[in-house]
Design a protein around this motif. Sequence first.
Motif, PDB file in Angstrom:
ATOM      1  N   ASP A   1       0.823  -1.191   0.000  1.00 21.08           N
ATOM      2  CA  ASP A   1       0.000   0.000   0.000  1.00 21.08           C
ATOM      3  C   ASP A   1       0.862   1.248   0.000  1.00 21.08           C
TER       4      ASP A   1
ATOM      5  N   VAL B   1      -7.280   2.306  -9.063  1.00 19.58           N
ATOM      6  CA  VAL B   1      -6.344   3.131  -8.299  1.00 19.58           C
ATOM      7  C   VAL B   1      -5.053   3.321  -9.081  1.00 19.58           C
TER       8      VAL B   1
ATOM      9  N   GLN C   1      -4.429   5.116  -3.166  1.00 17.54           N
ATOM     10  CA  GLN C   1      -5.803   5.253  -2.679  1.00 17.54           C
ATOM     11  C   GLN C   1      -6.583   6.117  -3.650  1.00 17.54           C
TER      12      GLN C   1
ATOM     13  N   THR D   1      -9.212   8.754  -4.663  1.00 17.62           N
ATOM     14  CA  THR D   1      -9.927   9.871  -4.038  1.00 17.62           C
ATOM     15  C   THR D   1     -11.027  10.390  -4.958  1.00 17.62           C
TER      16      THR D   1
END
Length: 268
Positions: free
Chosen positions: A91, A138, A173, A175
């Motif tokens: 991540d 992503v 991530q 958004t």
Amino acid sequence: MAYTHRIEAVAEALEAQHANRDRFEPLSGALALDTLDEAYAAQRVLIQRWSAGARGPIAGYKIALTSKAVQDLVGVDHPCAGAIFASSVHDSPATVKRADFVRLGLEFELCLRLGSALPGRPQPYTAESVRDAVDAAVPAFELIEDRASDYSKLDANSLVADNCWCGGIVLGQATGDWRDLDLASNPVRLEYTSGGKTETETAVTGAALGDPLNALAWVANVLGGQGRPLEAGMWVMTGSTLKTRFAEVGDRAHYTVEGLGSVEVSVV
């Protein structure tokens, strides 16, 4: 050498080469593969061997050779696919150890997560028919382990058998909602710092195969035909929008997909 024994021998040899951190060399002699079908057969055996060990289960798949120039270099007219292992999914923001790779390459992509399976079907999947199967998208890096290959000697069969050099992925991530974007032309931006100097490159999400959904459809068709369909929850890397960067200690990369989010990695 009988077919099955040769395929097993290729997978065993590649597993040993990775364990020994040997430089990548095209398969030759008794281990040479004549067709891509043989290469994918060896890849499946290699994946089984790795899955039974420390690498663990498969988290998804990557697409390789999306550039016509690279396809011409290795003698094919289409991309190729390889597996991503759950143990190699990171991540963002991620820190990657340069020493874990013989040679570390970074590629800059959109990664799609499946909300429903794509099991294969009589009619080929298209970008439109796979769209509803995607539940997340992503920004991502692929970590390439080419084991210091000499690209002038590279052949597609050896690359495929070696799992298309996938050394892992870094996931950002989201958004924003990817469904609001035109994936054929949505802008992307890379800020890459090396040796204290930062360079910026721009492209669009469609730089690989025209649209990331084209890449997903291609992977689903190829794997479905091999009896290893895409499952719900899997990630699919859709091809790099920019040239590969070979990373060294101290390098940093920040990759943004406009309207969606960004992903960061540092190399130590």
